[in-house]
Design a protein around this motif. Structure first.
Motif, PDB file in Angstrom:
ATOM      1  N   THR A   1       0.819  -1.218   0.000  1.00 16.30           N
ATOM      2  CA  THR A   1       0.000   0.000   0.000  1.00 16.30           C
ATOM      3  C   THR A   1       0.843   1.255   0.000  1.00 16.30           C
ATOM      4  OG1 THR A   1      -0.128  -0.044   2.411  1.00 16.30           O
ATOM      5  CG2 THR A   1      -1.896  -1.145   1.199  1.00 16.30           C
ATOM      6  N   ARG A   2       2.195   1.081   0.143  1.00  9.40           N
ATOM      7  CA  ARG A   2       3.061   2.247   0.172  1.00  9.40           C
ATOM      8  C   ARG A   2       4.268   2.014  -0.706  1.00  9.40           C
ATOM      9  NH1 ARG A   2       1.830   6.187   3.035  1.00  9.40           N
ATOM     10  NH2 ARG A   2       3.875   7.098   2.687  1.00  9.40           N
ATOM     11  N   PRO A   3       4.842   3.056  -1.281  1.00  9.87           N
ATOM     12  CA  PRO A   3       6.044   2.901  -2.092  1.00  9.87           C
ATOM     13  C   PRO A   3       7.211   2.402  -1.253  1.00  9.87           C
ATOM     14  CG  PRO A   3       5.018   5.059  -2.402  1.00  9.87           C
ATOM     15  CD  PRO A   3       4.364   4.424  -1.223  1.00  9.87           C
ATOM     16  N   THR A   4       8.111   1.660  -1.903  1.00 10.08           N
ATOM     17  CA  THR A   4       9.273   1.153  -1.185  1.00 10.08           C
ATOM     18  C   THR A   4      10.367   2.201  -1.084  1.00 10.08           C
ATOM     19  OG1 THR A   4      10.152   0.276  -3.256  1.00 10.08           O
ATOM     20  CG2 THR A   4       8.835  -1.210  -1.910  1.00 10.08           C
ATOM     21  N   VAL A   5      10.357   3.198  -1.957  1.00  9.08           N
ATOM     22  CA  VAL A   5      11.387   4.232  -1.964  1.00  9.08           C
ATOM     23  C   VAL A   5      10.744   5.583  -1.655  1.00  9.08           C
ATOM     24  CG1 VAL A   5      13.111   5.440  -3.331  1.00  9.08           C
ATOM     25  CG2 VAL A   5      12.789   2.982  -3.624  1.00  9.08           C
ATOM     26  N   ILE A   6      11.236   6.263  -0.639  1.00  9.12           N
ATOM     27  CA  ILE A   6      10.759   7.604  -0.342  1.00  9.12           C
ATOM     28  C   ILE A   6      11.619   8.593  -1.121  1.00  9.12           C
ATOM     29  CG2 ILE A   6      10.382   9.333   1.443  1.00  9.12           C
ATOM     30  CD1 ILE A   6       8.506   6.920   1.538  1.00  9.12           C
ATOM     31  N   ASP A   7      11.019   9.300  -2.014  1.00 14.87           N
ATOM     32  CA  ASP A   7      11.761  10.201  -2.876  1.00 14.87           C
ATOM     33  C   ASP A   7      12.093  11.486  -2.135  1.00 14.87           C
ATOM     34  OD1 ASP A   7      11.883  12.120  -5.525  1.00 14.87           O
ATOM     35  OD2 ASP A   7      12.285  10.034  -6.001  1.00 14.87           O
ATOM     36  N   ASN A   8      12.647  12.460  -2.847  1.00 12.87           N
ATOM     37  CA  ASN A   8      12.976  13.731  -2.211  1.00 12.87           C
ATOM     38  C   ASN A   8      11.782  14.682  -2.215  1.00 12.87           C
ATOM     39  OD1 ASN A   8      12.844  14.422  -4.893  1.00 12.87           O
ATOM     40  ND2 ASN A   8      14.704  15.647  -4.886  1.00 12.87           N
ATOM     41  N   ASP A   9      10.575  14.143  -2.460  1.00 11.79           N
ATOM     42  CA  ASP A   9       9.365  14.967  -2.413  1.00 11.79           C
ATOM     43  C   ASP A   9       9.264  15.731  -1.102  1.00 11.79           C
ATOM     44  OD1 ASP A   9       8.745  13.943  -4.849  1.00 11.79           O
ATOM     45  OD2 ASP A   9       6.959  12.841  -4.223  1.00 11.79           O
ATOM     46  N   ASN A  10       9.630  15.082  -0.004  1.00 14.88           N
ATOM     47  CA  ASN A  10       9.498  15.720   1.308  1.00 14.88           C
ATOM     48  C   ASN A  10      10.369  16.963   1.414  1.00 14.88           C
ATOM     49  OD1 ASN A  10       7.789  13.659   2.011  1.00 14.88           O
ATOM     50  ND2 ASN A  10       9.357  12.456   3.033  1.00 14.88           N
ATOM     51  N   ILE A  11      11.579  16.893   0.880  1.00 16.23           N
ATOM     52  CA  ILE A  11      12.459  18.061   0.902  1.00 16.23           C
ATOM     53  C   ILE A  11      11.865  19.182   0.059  1.00 16.23           C
ATOM     54  CG2 ILE A  11      14.651  18.937   0.021  1.00 16.23           C
ATOM     55  CD1 ILE A  11      16.025  16.538   1.070  1.00 16.23           C
ATOM     56  N   VAL A  12      11.321  18.819  -1.094  1.00 17.55           N
ATOM     57  CA  VAL A  12      10.780  19.843  -1.993  1.00 17.55           C
ATOM     58  C   VAL A  12       9.595  20.558  -1.356  1.00 17.55           C
ATOM     59  CG1 VAL A  12       9.782  20.293  -4.260  1.00 17.55           C
ATOM     60  CG2 VAL A  12      11.563  18.572  -4.015  1.00 17.55           C
ATOM     61  N   VAL A  13       8.653  19.802  -0.775  1.00 18.88           N
ATOM     62  CA  VAL A  13       7.482  20.469  -0.185  1.00 18.88           C
ATOM     63  C   VAL A  13       7.888  21.287   1.036  1.00 18.88           C
ATOM     64  CG1 VAL A  13       5.841  18.782  -1.073  1.00 18.88           C
ATOM     65  CG2 VAL A  13       6.848  18.418   1.183  1.00 18.88           C
ATOM     66  N   ALA A  14       8.886  20.822   1.783  1.00 16.75           N
ATOM     67  CA  ALA A  14       9.369  21.600   2.922  1.00 16.75           C
ATOM     68  C   ALA A  14       9.985  22.906   2.453  1.00 16.75           C
ATOM     69  CB  ALA A  14      10.394  20.783   3.722  1.00 16.75           C
ATOM     70  N   ASN A  15      10.763  22.827   1.388  1.00 14.49           N
ATOM     71  CA  ASN A  15      11.405  24.016   0.830  1.00 14.49           C
ATOM     72  C   ASN A  15      10.382  25.012   0.310  1.00 14.49           C
ATOM     73  OD1 ASN A  15      13.992  25.299  -0.158  1.00 14.49           O
ATOM     74  ND2 ASN A  15      12.855  25.141  -2.058  1.00 14.49           N
ATOM     75  N   LEU A  16       9.384  24.517  -0.412  1.00 12.69           N
ATOM     76  CA  LEU A  16       8.348  25.400  -0.954  1.00 12.69           C
ATOM     77  C   LEU A  16       7.506  26.013   0.163  1.00 12.69           C
ATOM     78  CD1 LEU A  16       7.182  23.358  -4.082  1.00 12.69           C
ATOM     79  CD2 LEU A  16       8.425  25.520  -4.077  1.00 12.69           C
ATOM     80  N   ALA A  17       7.220  25.230   1.195  1.00  9.47           N
ATOM     81  CA  ALA A  17       6.457  25.769   2.329  1.00  9.47           C
ATOM     82  C   ALA A  17       7.222  26.899   3.010  1.00  9.47           C
ATOM     83  CB  ALA A  17       6.141  24.657   3.326  1.00  9.47           C
ATOM     84  N   LEU A  18       8.538  26.718   3.163  1.00 11.06           N
ATOM     85  CA  LEU A  18       9.361  27.785   3.750  1.00 11.06           C
ATOM     86  C   LEU A  18       9.325  29.031   2.874  1.00 11.06           C
ATOM     87  CD1 LEU A  18      11.431  28.868   5.766  1.00 11.06           C
ATOM     88  CD2 LEU A  18      13.215  27.706   4.439  1.00 11.06           C
ATOM     89  N   GLY A  19       9.431  28.836   1.563  1.00 11.20           N
ATOM     90  CA  GLY A  19       9.374  29.975   0.653  1.00 11.20           C
ATOM     91  C   GLY A  19       8.036  30.688   0.712  1.00 11.20           C
ATOM     92  N   LEU A  20       6.950  29.925   0.797  1.00  4.74           N
ATOM     93  CA  LEU A  20       5.616  30.524   0.878  1.00  4.74           C
ATOM     94  C   LEU A  20       5.462  31.347   2.158  1.00  4.74           C
ATOM     95  CD1 LEU A  20       3.492  27.538  -0.441  1.00  4.74           C
ATOM     96  CD2 LEU A  20       3.520  29.832  -1.427  1.00  4.74           C
ATOM     97  N   LYS A  21       5.983  30.836   3.268  1.00  4.44           N
ATOM     98  CA  LYS A  21       5.887  31.568   4.532  1.00  4.44           C
ATOM     99  C   LYS A  21       6.698  32.860   4.463  1.00  4.44           C
ATOM    100  CE  LYS A  21       4.931  32.345   8.868  1.00  4.44           C
ATOM    101  NZ  LYS A  21       3.567  32.768   9.279  1.00  4.44           N
ATOM    102  N   ALA A  22       7.882  32.795   3.861  1.00  4.79           N
ATOM    103  CA  ALA A  22       8.715  33.994   3.741  1.00  4.79           C
ATOM    104  C   ALA A  22       8.041  35.041   2.864  1.00  4.79           C
ATOM    105  CB  ALA A  22      10.081  33.628   3.168  1.00  4.79           C
TER     106      ALA A  22
END
Length: 495
Positions: free
Chosen positions: A191-212
């Protein structure tokens, strides 16, 4: 036989229709009544209307049997996923009748991806909202983006290519992910992917940019110019300033997000913590003073504007260029990156345009090379100082490392290395590749194993670890069979 673009145009624009199911499809046209399309790698994309809805029709120019199988699996998987953050994505086998240059006809596969009418890419939407100084809209956008990010982290897909151009925003600030070709499909029975991609880093980065940007909408153009909304992590020199601004304002979620980005490697391992931080950020109303970030960036842009006897180059007074261009970078190797009317290019030290303003984005030159993004296809290329393409505009990512003379590229979700002349050093065989600034480059194979290579492509430390981190002071943390320990640059375990 491979198809040419005009073979596809002949079919897509044929009023009689050459489709099995998509009868009556209408291709979008420009002001000259020419069909609109873009080419990304081996795929040609046509904005179309079918019935009363807008889509993108994706056609294959060259034979892609392996890719077609993957795309079909992705489409089948997405049919089972229910989410307000996705669009319809359908794989149609032998759907479109085409004729090659020899007059031979056959049916080929296509992908039909929904592209909701009226929605804009994240960077386009933010550009307009920031221009209006529309704080309520930006507040709502941050909330909706964080909702999507939390879904991705906890229950969602591994998209594999999250960036501003792959996120659509509606007028009510609701968001949708598009373009799933780099997605990781869970294995059968999982039910879940075996590889966690760098999606988490990207959304964290974009969220920081949006807050700034929410704290200072005019900062968007500066951060956009410095690639904050292009690359998967904000440049490290800005993170301490964001951390200081968050601490002064008492914005705990922003400070936590900065700390996670500052200490992460190629992925954010604590996904539950990231989810909690993003949820807190979405409802945080703290106003953060980001003037220090702006001042620092402005100082960097102006530092070469003051004549100095020892300075080899001198930037024209910023005000002079500012009268013509909406964004002006620093001088790098006698070239200045500029933006006007959403297009990027380069001027020389005299202010003369030496490379036309034709790119969606452009980076600074380093050792005679620069990464750019093509306007239509929104794919990366590598150019020299004459504008000649060293690497063609087909890549999802190009990061040029002038110090080591290598370009890290990503194509259809796989990573490789090229030299300054466009010669392949490492083929596109890795699922992920770390920073080339390191003496040993961290890589991850398609089966999820990690190891280290040199800049010449040689494997320096076998690709056998379950997970691994970059080297610091000659040591790197690795994981294997549930155990974690440090190794040295020879791959030996450190006692």
């Amino acid at each position: 036989m491979a198809l040419a673009i005009h073979n596809l145009l002949e079919t897509v624009c044929n009023p009689a229709g050459r489709f099995k199911m998509l009868d009556g499809i209408e291709v979008a046209r420009d002001e000259f009544d020419d069909p609109v399309f873009s080419v990304t790698g081996k795929t040609t994309c046509f904005p179309v209307r079918w019935g009363d809805r807008s889509y993108v029709l994706k056609c294959f120019v060259r034979s892609q049997q392996d890719s077609k199988m993957v795309f079909r699996q992705i489409a089948e998987y997405l049919e089972r996923v229910t989410s307000p953050f996705l669009v319809d994505y359908v794989y149609l086998s032998e759907e479109m009748l085409v004729f090659n240059d020899n007059g031979e006809s056959y049916y080929t596969d296509v992908i039909l991806m929904e592209y909701p009418e009226g929605m804009k890419t994240l960077d386009e939407f933010m550009d307009e909202a920031c221009e209006r100084n529309d704080i309520p809209t930006l507040t709502r956008l941050l909330q909706e983006f964080c909702r999507m990010a939390v879904w991705i982290i906890n229950d969602g897909i591994v998209h594999g290519a999250i960036r501003a151009s792959n996120i659509l925003v509606a007028e009510d600030c609701s968001v949708r992910l598009i373009n799933y070709e780099s997605m990781r499909v869970p294995p059968m029975g999982s039910t879940r992917p075996t590889v966690i991609d760098n999606d988490n880093i990207v959304v964290a980065n974009l969220a920081l940019g949006l807050k700034a940007v929410l704290s200072d909408p005019s900062l968007f153009h500066v951060l956009k110019g410095d690639s904050m909304f292009r690359l998967p992590i904000v440049r490290s020199s800005l993170l301490p300033m964001f951390s200081e601004a968050a601490e002064k304002a008492g914005c705990a979620p922003m400070k936590a997000l900065v700390e996670m980005l500052a200490t992460c490697n190629h992925t954010l391992h604590s996904r539950s913590e990231l989810s909690e931080v993003l949820e807190a950020l979405s409802v945080d109303t703290t106003s953060v003073d980001v003037d220090s970030v702006r001042l620092t960036l402005d100082e960097k842009k102006e530092e070469l504007s003051v004549p100095a006897a020892s300075a080899p180059e001198r930037l024209l007074p910023r005000n002079d260029l500012g009268k013509t261009y909406s964004w002006v970078g620093t001088m790098c190797e006698s070239m200045i990156c500029v933006q006007k009317n959403e297009l990027w290019g380069y001027v020389n030290s005299e202010g003369e345009e030496v490379i036309p303003l034709k790119y969606k984005w452009a980076g600074d030159f380093d050792e005679g090379r620069a990464a750019v993004i093509e306007t239509d296809a929104e794919t990366y290329a590598l150019i020299d100082k004459t504008g000649r393409e060293i690497l063609p505009p087909i890549y999802e990512l190009v990061e040029w490392d002038g110090a080591h003379g290598v370009a890290k590229v990503s194509y259809e979700g796989l990573f490789g290395l090229y030299d300054r002349n466009g010669k392949e050093i490492v083929p596109l065989i890795y699922d992920w590749m770390g920073e080339t600034a390191n003496e040993l480059i961290l890589v991850r194979s398609t089966d999820g194993r990690c190891g280290y290579i040199r800049h010449n492509g040689e494997v320096a430390i076998p690709i056998e670890w379950d997970d691994a981190y970059d080297f610091e002071d000659g040591h790197a943390l690795v994981f294997k069979n549930g155990d974690s320990f440090e190794i040295d640059v020879r791959g030996h375990r450190v006692a």
